[in-house]
Design a protein around this motif. Structure first.
Motif, PDB file in Angstrom:
ATOM      1  N   PHE B  54     -46.147 -10.209  26.031  1.00 12.50           N
ATOM      2  CA  PHE B  54     -45.897 -11.530  26.631  1.00 12.50           C
ATOM      3  C   PHE B  54     -46.799 -12.603  26.023  1.00 12.50           C
ATOM      4  N   THR B  55     -47.954 -12.177  25.511  1.00 15.09           N
ATOM      5  CA  THR B  55     -48.879 -13.141  24.912  1.00 15.09           C
ATOM      6  C   THR B  55     -48.387 -13.649  23.555  1.00 15.09           C
ATOM      7  N   GLU B  56     -47.406 -12.967  22.957  1.00 11.72           N
ATOM      8  CA  GLU B  56     -46.904 -13.386  21.648  1.00 11.72           C
ATOM      9  C   GLU B  56     -45.859 -14.499  21.755  1.00 11.72           C
ATOM     10  N   ALA B  57     -45.348 -14.733  22.961  1.00 10.04           N
ATOM     11  CA  ALA B  57     -44.231 -15.680  23.099  1.00 10.04           C
ATOM     12  C   ALA B  57     -44.518 -17.067  22.499  1.00 10.04           C
ATOM     13  N   PRO B  58     -45.701 -17.655  22.739  1.00  3.91           N
ATOM     14  CA  PRO B  58     -45.890 -19.000  22.185  1.00  3.91           C
ATOM     15  C   PRO B  58     -45.861 -19.021  20.650  1.00  3.91           C
ATOM     16  N   ASP B  59     -46.468 -18.038  20.001  1.00  6.04           N
ATOM     17  CA  ASP B  59     -46.473 -18.056  18.531  1.00  6.04           C
ATOM     18  C   ASP B  59     -45.093 -17.722  17.966  1.00  6.04           C
ATOM     19  N   ILE B  60     -44.399 -16.797  18.605  1.00  2.67           N
ATOM     20  CA  ILE B  60     -43.087 -16.410  18.066  1.00  2.67           C
ATOM     21  C   ILE B  60     -42.044 -17.499  18.335  1.00  2.67           C
ATOM     22  N   THR B  61     -41.949 -17.968  19.571  1.00  4.85           N
ATOM     23  CA  THR B  61     -40.863 -18.930  19.857  1.00  4.85           C
ATOM     24  C   THR B  61     -41.105 -20.277  19.193  1.00  4.85           C
ATOM     25  N   ALA B  62     -42.354 -20.585  18.845  1.00  2.37           N
ATOM     26  CA  ALA B  62     -42.616 -21.815  18.088  1.00  2.37           C
ATOM     27  C   ALA B  62     -41.762 -21.851  16.834  1.00  2.37           C
ATOM     28  N   ARG B  63     -41.485 -20.662  16.274  1.00  2.00           N
ATOM     29  CA  ARG B  63     -40.749 -20.578  15.007  1.00  2.00           C
ATOM     30  C   ARG B  63     -39.257 -20.903  15.157  1.00  2.00           C
ATOM     31  N   ILE B  64     -38.826 -21.153  16.375  1.00  2.00           N
ATOM     32  CA  ILE B  64     -37.442 -21.598  16.526  1.00  2.00           C
ATOM     33  C   ILE B  64     -37.282 -22.972  15.895  1.00  2.00           C
ATOM     34  N   CYS B  65     -38.304 -23.818  16.059  1.00  2.00           N
ATOM     35  CA  CYS B  65     -38.178 -25.177  15.544  1.00  2.00           C
ATOM     36  C   CYS B  65     -39.480 -25.676  14.954  1.00  2.00           C
ATOM     37  N   GLY B  66     -39.457 -26.004  13.680  1.00  5.47           N
ATOM     38  CA  GLY B  66     -40.641 -26.534  13.019  1.00  5.47           C
ATOM     39  C   GLY B  66     -40.917 -27.983  13.371  1.00  5.47           C
ATOM     40  N   ILE B  67     -39.966 -28.639  14.027  1.00  2.00           N
ATOM     41  CA  ILE B  67     -40.153 -30.048  14.382  1.00  2.00           C
ATOM     42  C   ILE B  67     -40.804 -30.163  15.761  1.00  2.00           C
ATOM     43  N   CYS B  68     -40.493 -29.226  16.652  1.00  2.53           N
ATOM     44  CA  CYS B  68     -41.096 -29.323  17.984  1.00  2.53           C
ATOM     45  C   CYS B  68     -41.676 -27.984  18.440  1.00  2.53           C
ATOM     46  N   PRO B  69     -42.552 -27.381  17.626  1.00  6.83           N
ATOM     47  CA  PRO B  69     -43.140 -26.093  18.012  1.00  6.83           C
ATOM     48  C   PRO B  69     -43.945 -26.160  19.306  1.00  6.83           C
ATOM     49  N   ARG B 358     -36.930 -18.657  30.128  1.00  8.01           N
ATOM     50  CA  ARG B 358     -37.044 -17.719  31.239  1.00  8.01           C
ATOM     51  C   ARG B 358     -37.337 -16.334  30.657  1.00  8.01           C
ATOM     52  N   TYR B 359     -38.354 -15.669  31.210  1.00  8.83           N
ATOM     53  CA  TYR B 359     -38.704 -14.332  30.721  1.00  8.83           C
ATOM     54  C   TYR B 359     -38.836 -13.375  31.890  1.00  8.83           C
ATOM     55  N   GLU B 360     -38.437 -12.148  31.613  1.00 10.96           N
ATOM     56  CA  GLU B 360     -38.713 -11.079  32.557  1.00 10.96           C
ATOM     57  C   GLU B 360     -39.683 -10.153  31.839  1.00 10.96           C
ATOM     58  N   ILE B 361     -40.797  -9.832  32.474  1.00  8.97           N
ATOM     59  CA  ILE B 361     -41.777  -8.952  31.827  1.00  8.97           C
ATOM     60  C   ILE B 361     -42.110  -7.774  32.737  1.00  8.97           C
ATOM     61  N   ASP B 362     -42.596  -6.688  32.115  1.00  5.37           N
ATOM     62  CA  ASP B 362     -42.963  -5.526  32.923  1.00  5.37           C
ATOM     63  C   ASP B 362     -44.471  -5.529  33.199  1.00  5.37           C
ATOM     64  N   ALA B 363     -44.931  -4.529  33.902  1.00  6.88           N
ATOM     65  CA  ALA B 363     -46.328  -4.506  34.343  1.00  6.88           C
ATOM     66  C   ALA B 363     -47.309  -4.406  33.170  1.00  6.88           C
ATOM     67  N   ASP B 364     -46.818  -3.942  32.012  1.00 10.93           N
ATOM     68  CA  ASP B 364     -47.674  -3.910  30.820  1.00 10.93           C
ATOM     69  C   ASP B 364     -47.598  -5.203  30.026  1.00 10.93           C
ATOM     70  N   GLY B 365     -46.829  -6.145  30.509  1.00 10.73           N
ATOM     71  CA  GLY B 365     -46.713  -7.409  29.801  1.00 10.73           C
ATOM     72  C   GLY B 365     -45.721  -7.373  28.653  1.00 10.73           C
ATOM     73  N   ARG B 366     -44.822  -6.401  28.667  1.00 15.21           N
ATOM     74  CA  ARG B 366     -43.779  -6.352  27.632  1.00 15.21           C
ATOM     75  C   ARG B 366     -42.579  -7.178  28.088  1.00 15.21           C
ATOM     76  N   VAL B 367     -42.000  -7.924  27.147  1.00 15.11           N
ATOM     77  CA  VAL B 367     -40.840  -8.750  27.499  1.00 15.11           C
ATOM     78  C   VAL B 367     -39.613  -7.851  27.656  1.00 15.11           C
ATOM     79  N   LEU B 368     -38.962  -7.975  28.804  1.00 17.00           N
ATOM     80  CA  LEU B 368     -37.740  -7.205  29.049  1.00 17.00           C
ATOM     81  C   LEU B 368     -36.503  -8.044  28.747  1.00 17.00           C
ATOM     82  N   HIS B 369     -36.604  -9.329  29.014  1.00 21.92           N
ATOM     83  CA  HIS B 369     -35.456 -10.214  28.794  1.00 21.92           C
ATOM     84  C   HIS B 369     -35.968 -11.617  28.523  1.00 21.92           C
ATOM     85  N   ALA B 370     -35.315 -12.301  27.592  1.00 20.46           N
ATOM     86  CA  ALA B 370     -35.706 -13.679  27.275  1.00 20.46           C
ATOM     87  C   ALA B 370     -34.475 -14.562  27.258  1.00 20.46           C
ATOM     88  N   GLN B 371     -34.608 -15.750  27.806  1.00 24.76           N
ATOM     89  CA  GLN B 371     -33.527 -16.739  27.760  1.00 24.76           C
ATOM     90  C   GLN B 371     -34.139 -18.074  27.353  1.00 24.76           C
TER      91      GLN B 371
END
Lengths: 253, 431
Positions: B54-69, B358-371
């Motif tokens: 779950f801690t990787e989400a900001p660095d990874i999803t930033a790569r969706i858009c280089g204009i508004c990371p 929107r994210y669903e994460i488990d008790a270990d902080g793994r992403v189960l679902h992302a929207q």
């Protein structure tokens, strides 16, 4: 006649070509020194090739793009890939180890509308590439220096040593050794200016592998910092997952 | 609750690989069909986020858009913090606002000076505009550099900055590090004021078309990354009610995804939506400038969005200056965020509009679902409605002139960059 410059986009976030527009101080100077013949992000003007230099951002992910890059190669005297997507397939290369049909069904209600390849691959997997600039995104300074070198007829120099060299030069405390944070700096190519350690975190490898990365040795340092080999493998499978050195090292861990 | 039609692709619509198409079928002087299609190779972010930390989400999803990371980083960290029940320290949260101001400035100024103003003045690019209007473009580049400098001061680099983490920042700057920005922001305020006058002087076509405008809205701030989701037609919901009100569909004819409000229809997000909902909450200097050039809510002409962008730039500059002037280094850069199994929602105002995660994460902080619902996907329907509206009223134009007008109209929405450029392949079948 001025050399012509063309900029092309494949699957990417646009950040690397934005770096060209981010070179504010140099942008107008570059525009004066070269004839920007094709750069859809920035201009309506669109001149047919051939071009002296073609900058390519993004990875190949569709059958159409696999053909398009061949046509572009034919039109460019010097072809340069810019950024992690173009040089290694980008973060979207995470699909390469997965079932792309399952991925498509997960994201799109009607995956049958999509016409995509099973893999996201580097431009160099498809055509001969003359130079590569790394990074997610590329460094503006490297990009400007690179264009300047080409214009001056000097061979561009792109470092292949690790982030550690830049980190020492910057005077940062080693985050892997001192506070004991997992850091990919020792195996990652320099070019960013070692920003992550200076901002209180470990490098996450967005410039891809340095020359001869010693991942086995890094694994020992990560374990000393309280991270596992699986953590390291996962960290390598990220922004440049398609780079062979990282892919193979992650598999060996 | 999830149905097949609710899912949305990340950037399938939000950008274009340099090409889009508009097919218009005209019979007896009437538009029979108008289909807008764009194609961006899908990158499947929501699929490969599954299983990541779950801690990787900001660095990874930033790569969706280089204009508004920063927008992707902010919406994702807020979603993760919500999932884990953590609140960020107020001083750190204000630093996030400061970072976001930097992104608004960078992105808005890039769009206004380099991508959009050339349309109004008949130039092929900002570079060509600079040859005849060096003072204006020079001012734009200087202003953009100031926005870039702010993002780099807080995140190390302008594109995909590395400062933000779940819980706060990896490191917070000292006051001394930020102080040199203050004189630059004083200059930027002058430049932003002049920008409002500059863009207001552009020849702006009349093209009023009322729409439902949706944005984050807060009771006492011009909302950037906090607030409820409100609309100009009475919607007022919490961010976590998103999926009860909004639907995304994969439309066959254009292989693109369209967003709409359930049982209601099209809506649009972006600067006009924010302005129409929160005009009175602008910084006084920005509100005065808006009124001085004759801009007041409701603004329903998409061609005037460039003026709203200038007003918002002034707002962001003025707000950033105030935050910089009173800045004291927060005592701790982040609060620890132990993972908690659950669902979290995050929304913030990307320069081009509302961005929902929107994210669903488990008790270990793994992403189960992302929207992830990017702004340009939401504006797709409104862009198409504008195009139809313009085609109907401008059928007498030649194909070339019509194409220019329609491309300019698409750029009104500042779609993530490659959409905002010159990609339209126009086919008019006039029978």
């Amino acid at each position: 006649m001025k050399p012509t410059l063309a900029v092309f986009k494949f699957a990417s976030c646009d950040g690397c070509q934005l770096s060209i527009l981010d070179a504010e101080d140099h942008l107008l100077a570059i525009a004066a020194a070269v004839d920007i013949a094709e750069f859809p992000e920035a201009t309506t003007r669109s001149e047919p090739g051939p071009y002296t230099v073609g900058l390519v951002e993004g990875s190949v992910t569709t059958p159409h793009d696999a053909l398009r890059i061949r046509e572009i190669r034919d039109q460019c005297q010097i072809l340069v890939t810019i950024g992690a997507c173009a040089t290694s397939g980008g973060i979207q290369a995470l699909r390469n180890a997965a079932d792309v049909a399952e991925f498509a069904a997960q994201v799109y209600p009607n995956p049958e509308y999509l016409d995509v390849l099973a893999t996201s691959t580097a431009i160099s997997d498809h055509v001969q590439v003359d130079y590569a600039l790394y990074g997610c995104p590329v460094s503006v300074d490297q990009l400007v220096d690179f264009i300047t070198a080409l214009l001056a007829g000097r061979r561009p120099s792109v470092p292949d040593y690790s982030v550690c060299i830049e980190c020492k030069r910057r005077g940062s405390t080693c985050v892997l050794v001192a506070p004991g944070m997992p850091c990919l700096g020792p195996v990652t190519r320099a070019g960013c200016g070692a920003i992550c350690p200076a901002f209180g975190r470990g490098c996450y490898g967005c410039f891809g592998p340095s020359s001869r990365p010693n991942v086995a040795s890094l694994a020992v340092a990560w374990e000393a910092a309280g991270a596992t080999r699986e953590d390291l493998a996962e960290a390598l499978r990220a922004f440049t997952v398609g780079a062979p050195e990282f892919m193979e090292a992650a598999r060996a861990l | 609750m999830r149905s097949e039609t609710r899912r949305i692709g990340v950037e399938y619509i939000s950008r274009v690989e340099g090409e889009g198409s508009l097919r218009v079928l005209v019979r007896d002087g009437k538009v029979q069909e108008c289909e807008f299609g764009i194609f961006e190779p899908p990158r499947f972010f929501e699929a490969f986020m599954r299983g990541r930390k779950f801690t990787e989400a900001p660095d990874i999803t930033a790569r969706i858009c280089g204009i508004c990371p920063v927008a992707y980083q902010m919406s994702s960290v807020q979603a993760m913090e919500a999932a884990c029940g953590v609140t960020v320290d107020p001083a750190v949260d204000e630093l996030r606002t400061l970072l976001y101001c930097g992104e608004w400035i960078e992105s808005h100024v890039l769009h206004m000076y380099l991508l959009h103003a050339p349309d109004f003045l008949g130039y092929e690019s900002g570079i060509a505009l600079a040859a005849d209007h060096p003072e204006e473009v020079g001012r734009g580049l200087r202003l953009k550099q100031t926005g870039n400098a702010l993002v780099a001061a807080l995140g190390g680099r302008e594109i995909h900055p590395v400062g933000i983490r779940v819980g706060g920042f990896h490191r917070v700057p000292t006051r001394r590090e930020l102080e040199p920005l203050i004189p630059r922001f004083e200059q930027a305020r002058e430049d932003a004021l002049a920008t409002v006058d500059f863009v207001a002087s552009l020849p702006i076509p009349e093209a009023e078309r009322d729409d439902e405008y949706v944005a984050l809205s807060d009771d006492d701030h011009y909302a950037i990354h906090h607030g409820r989701i409100r609309s100009t037609r009475g919607m007022d919901i919490a961010v976590d009610e998103w999926n009860d009100y909004f639907v995304e569909e994969h439309v066959a004819r254009s292989t693109s995804l369209h967003s709409h409000i359930r049982e209601r229809g099209l809506y649009q997000v972006g600067p006009m939506a924010r302005f129409n909902l929160s005009e009175e909450l602008l910084r006084p200097v920005a509100l005065e400038a808006a009124h001085r050039v004759g801009l007041s809510a409701p603004c329903t002409n998409p061609f005037r969005s460039i003026v709203v962008r200038a007003v918002e730039t002034l707002h962001a500059v003025d707000l950033a200056l105030e935050i910089l002037e009173r800045y004291q280094r927060p005592p701790r850069p982040y609060v620890p965020v132990p993972p908690v199994a659950g669902v979290g929602h995050g929304a913030s105002e990307a320069p081009r509009g509302l961005l929902y995660h929107r994210y669903e994460i488990d008790a270990d902080g793994r992403v189960l679902h992302a929207q992830i619902v990017p702004p340009t996907a939401q504006n797709q329907g409104s862009i198409e409605a504008d195009l139809l509206h313009l085609v109907e009223r401008n059928l007498e134009l030649t194909d070339a002139d019509l194409q220019h007008l329609l491309e300019q109209s698409i750029r009104n929405y500042d779609p993530c960059i490659s959409c905002s450029v010159h990609f339209l392949r126009l086919e008019v079948d006039r029978g």
